[in-house]
Design a protein around this motif. Structure first.
Motif, PDB file in Angstrom:
ATOM      1  N   UNK A 127       0.817  -1.211   0.000  1.00  0.00           N
ATOM      2  CA  UNK A 127       0.000   0.000   0.000  1.00  0.00           C
ATOM      3  C   UNK A 127       0.858   1.271   0.000  1.00  0.00           C
ATOM      4  N   UNK A 128       2.178   1.117  -0.012  1.00  0.00           N
ATOM      5  CA  UNK A 128       3.090   2.268  -0.021  1.00  0.00           C
ATOM      6  C   UNK A 128       3.957   2.294  -1.280  1.00  0.00           C
ATOM      7  N   UNK A 129       3.469   1.694  -2.344  1.00  0.00           N
ATOM      8  CA  UNK A 129       4.116   1.792  -3.648  1.00  0.00           C
ATOM      9  C   UNK A 129       3.454   2.962  -4.361  1.00  0.00           C
ATOM     10  N   UNK A 130       4.224   3.971  -4.699  1.00  0.00           N
ATOM     11  CA  UNK A 130       3.594   5.125  -5.324  1.00  0.00           C
ATOM     12  C   UNK A 130       4.576   6.197  -5.731  1.00  0.00           C
ATOM     13  N   UNK A 131       4.083   7.425  -5.744  1.00  0.00           N
ATOM     14  CA  UNK A 131       4.850   8.573  -6.198  1.00  0.00           C
ATOM     15  C   UNK A 131       4.487   9.777  -5.340  1.00  0.00           C
ATOM     16  N   UNK A 132       5.369  10.782  -5.352  1.00  0.00           N
ATOM     17  CA  UNK A 132       5.149  11.992  -4.569  1.00  0.00           C
ATOM     18  C   UNK A 132       5.707  13.195  -5.313  1.00  0.00           C
ATOM     19  N   UNK A 133       4.969  14.286  -5.300  1.00  0.00           N
ATOM     20  CA  UNK A 133       5.485  15.577  -5.763  1.00  0.00           C
ATOM     21  C   UNK A 133       5.669  16.421  -4.516  1.00  0.00           C
ATOM     22  N   UNK A 134       6.906  16.865  -4.306  1.00  0.00           N
ATOM     23  CA  UNK A 134       7.199  17.614  -3.089  1.00  0.00           C
ATOM     24  C   UNK A 134       8.218  18.710  -3.354  1.00  0.00           C
ATOM     25  N   UNK A 135       8.338  19.624  -2.389  1.00  0.00           N
ATOM     26  CA  UNK A 135       9.337  20.671  -2.501  1.00  0.00           C
ATOM     27  C   UNK A 135      10.713  20.044  -2.308  1.00  0.00           C
ATOM     28  N   UNK A 136      11.633  20.387  -3.192  1.00  0.00           N
ATOM     29  CA  UNK A 136      12.998  19.886  -3.082  1.00  0.00           C
ATOM     30  C   UNK A 136      13.760  20.820  -2.145  1.00  0.00           C
ATOM     31  N   UNK A 137      14.274  20.251  -1.071  1.00  0.00           N
ATOM     32  CA  UNK A 137      15.064  20.991  -0.086  1.00  0.00           C
ATOM     33  C   UNK A 137      16.385  20.258   0.114  1.00  0.00           C
ATOM     34  N   UNK A 138      17.264  20.823   0.929  1.00  0.00           N
ATOM     35  CA  UNK A 138      18.595  20.220   1.094  1.00  0.00           C
ATOM     36  C   UNK A 138      18.538  18.806   1.663  1.00  0.00           C
ATOM     37  N   UNK A 139      17.634  18.517   2.573  1.00  0.00           N
ATOM     38  CA  UNK A 139      17.515  17.168   3.121  1.00  0.00           C
ATOM     39  C   UNK A 139      16.735  16.317   2.111  1.00  0.00           C
ATOM     40  N   UNK A 140      17.262  15.179   1.756  1.00  0.00           N
ATOM     41  CA  UNK A 140      16.703  14.350   0.690  1.00  0.00           C
ATOM     42  C   UNK A 140      15.269  13.932   0.999  1.00  0.00           C
ATOM     43  N   UNK A 141      14.380  14.220   0.049  1.00  0.00           N
ATOM     44  CA  UNK A 141      12.969  13.827   0.091  1.00  0.00           C
ATOM     45  C   UNK A 141      12.273  14.246   1.384  1.00  0.00           C
ATOM     46  N   UNK A 142      12.599  15.454   1.871  1.00  0.00           N
ATOM     47  CA  UNK A 142      12.046  15.913   3.143  1.00  0.00           C
ATOM     48  C   UNK A 142      11.183  17.164   3.011  1.00  0.00           C
ATOM     49  N   UNK A 143      11.028  17.688   1.804  1.00  0.00           N
ATOM     50  CA  UNK A 143      10.274  18.931   1.627  1.00  0.00           C
ATOM     51  C   UNK A 143       8.772  18.723   1.746  1.00  0.00           C
ATOM     52  N   UNK A 144       8.069  19.841   1.777  1.00  0.00           N
ATOM     53  CA  UNK A 144       6.607  19.845   1.887  1.00  0.00           C
ATOM     54  C   UNK A 144       5.998  19.017   0.752  1.00  0.00           C
ATOM     55  N   UNK A 145       5.077  18.132   1.105  1.00  0.00           N
ATOM     56  CA  UNK A 145       4.415  17.273   0.124  1.00  0.00           C
ATOM     57  C   UNK A 145       3.198  17.994  -0.439  1.00  0.00           C
ATOM     58  N   UNK A 146       3.110  18.041  -1.772  1.00  0.00           N
ATOM     59  CA  UNK A 146       1.985  18.682  -2.436  1.00  0.00           C
ATOM     60  C   UNK A 146       0.964  17.673  -2.944  1.00  0.00           C
ATOM     61  N   UNK A 147       1.436  16.549  -3.440  1.00  0.00           N
ATOM     62  CA  UNK A 147       0.523  15.527  -3.946  1.00  0.00           C
ATOM     63  C   UNK A 147       1.244  14.187  -3.947  1.00  0.00           C
ATOM     64  N   UNK A 148       0.481  13.127  -3.709  1.00  0.00           N
ATOM     65  CA  UNK A 148       1.056  11.789  -3.799  1.00  0.00           C
ATOM     66  C   UNK A 148      -0.045  10.810  -4.139  1.00  0.00           C
TER      67      UNK A 148
END
Length: 104
Positions: A70-91
């Protein structure tokens, strides 16, 4: 054309003078802070994993290997210095076919 966005000063200059509001990252490359900071707008990342559960590369592989179907998917998020840690906009999630093996 550039060999590395992280080391090419022409790219940094281009980003620094860009009037764009958004820059989109579609690669698996980790951008260095100098690149992120050279752009005055917001960086967006299209991540091939369902954040915040699976960060970095091979997200789909690890979700399947761990049985987190149930956690196979995709995410559009803000790119910040910490890898994959930015604000999530859609997934979203992707349906897993249980009849397929991990190799398939």
């Amino acid at each position: 054309m550039t060999e590395s966005i992280n080391t090419d000063n022409r790219v940094h200059e281009y980003l620094n003078h860009s009037a764009a509001k958004y820059a989109l990252s579609l690669s698996g490359a980790v951008l260095k802070p100098v690149v992120i900071d050279s752009f005055n707008g917001m960086w967006l990342n299209c991540h091939g994993g369902y954040l915040p559960y699976y960060r970095g590369l091979w997200s789909e592989y690890w979700a399947i290997k761990n049985g987190d179907f149930d956690k196979i998917g995709w995410t559009i998020h803000e790119l910040v210095e910490r890898i994959d840690a930015g604000k999530i906009f859609q997934k979203g999630t992707v349906r897993h076919n249980p009849d397929e093996t991990l190799e398939e």
